[in-house]
Enzyme design. Structure first.
Site, short mmCIF file in Angstrom:
data_model
loop_
_atom_site.label_atom_id
_atom_site.label_comp_id
_atom_site.label_asym_id
_atom_site.label_seq_id
_atom_site.Cartn_x
_atom_site.Cartn_y
_atom_site.Cartn_z
N LYS A 133 0.82 -1.21 0.00
CA LYS A 133 0.00 0.00 0.00
C LYS A 133 0.86 1.27 0.00
CE LYS A 133 -2.19 -1.01 3.87
NZ LYS A 133 -1.71 -2.36 4.25
N ARG B 137 -9.34 1.01 8.94
CA ARG B 137 -9.00 -0.36 9.28
C ARG B 137 -10.07 -1.04 10.10
NH1 ARG B 137 -3.06 0.24 8.75
NH2 ARG B 137 -2.06 -1.76 9.08
N ARG C 87 -0.90 -9.45 13.32
CA ARG C 87 -1.42 -8.40 12.43
C ARG C 87 -2.34 -9.00 11.36
NH1 ARG C 87 4.20 -6.10 11.08
NH2 ARG C 87 3.21 -4.84 9.49
N ARG D 191 11.67 -1.33 11.64
CA ARG D 191 10.34 -1.48 12.25
C ARG D 191 10.29 -2.77 13.05
NH1 ARG D 191 5.32 -0.25 8.33
NH2 ARG D 191 4.38 -1.50 9.98
N ARG E 135 7.86 -10.87 2.58
CA ARG E 135 8.12 -9.45 2.30
C ARG E 135 8.32 -8.66 3.60
NH1 ARG E 135 3.55 -6.98 -1.78
NH2 ARG E 135 3.71 -8.46 -3.49
#
Ligand code: ADP
Length: 194
Positions: free
Chosen positions: A14, A89, A146, A134, A124
């Site tokens: 995204k 979300r 997640r 991160r 990925r």
């Protein structure tokens, strides 16, 4: 105005595609993940709160997220449109976004959902974690959480926009320019209408 939601699971691309689309169509790119990371980087009260959730792969509370998003939109009265990345979300966030845009005599024109198989995405994300710094990308348990949150809380947002025929599925596997081309092909006709 042209207002787009770029949708898809964590690691579906995204952010990469939203940056390119914003440039191509002259839109303001708003990534709630980036906004939270900015707050964390500056060690603000909002950042401290967000970090507790992000570190576990949980969603930040809707009230916090919606307030932050609204403030960001209101800082861009000149915008020719927005591309929302990582927002909404939850269905509550989607309803809040609709209310916000309605108050501006605007609406969401389309939701574009990038579809990528979970196996490919896990790879990925772990790869990104090696260089992005991160922490939520470096731990498989957090990544799995997640995905679970995405399935339970975020995927209903697709159905919410599908009811008004605004949701579109895009194959998110391939090269970055190929995927961009698929997105642009969906957006061009909307641009004519907006
Ligand atoms: P990704 O899409 O790769 O998971 P993001 O940068 O979009 O990464 O989001 C990272 C984290 O920020 C999420 O796991 C969540 O904790 C928080 N976050 C981002 N956007 C939202 C949102 N709209 N609502 C709640 N939490 C969010």
């Amino acid at each position: 105005m042209l207002n787009l939601i770029l949708f898809g699971p964590p690691g579906s691309g995204k952010g990469t595609q939203a940056t390119k689309l914003a440039e191509q169509f002259g839109l303001v790119h708003i990534s709630t993940g980036d906004l939270f990371r900015y707050e964390i980087g500056n060690d603000t009260p909002l950042g401290k709160e967000a970090k507790r959730y992000m570190d576990q792969g949980q969603l930040c509370p809707d009230t916090v997220t919606i307030g932050m998003l609204r403030a960001k939109v209101e800082r861009h009265p000149e915008a020719g449109g927005f591309i929302f990345d990582g927002f909404p979300r939850t269905v509550a966030q989607a309803k809040a976004l609709d209310r916000l845009l309605t108050g501006m005599n605007e609406q969401v024109d389309a939701l574009l959902a990038l579809e990528v198989p979970e196996d490919e995405i896990t790879g990925r994300l772990l790869e990104r974690g090696k260089t992005s710094g991160r922490s939520d990308d470096q731990d498989e348990a957090i990544i799995r959480n997640r995905f679970a949150v995405y399935q339970a809380e975020t995927s209903p947002v697709y159905d919410y926009y599908d009811k008004s025929a605004k949701a579109n599925r895009i194959d998110g596997v391939g090269s970055i320019p190929d995927i961009l081309g698929r997105l642009v092909a969906e957006i061009e006709p909307l641009k004519q209408l907006s």
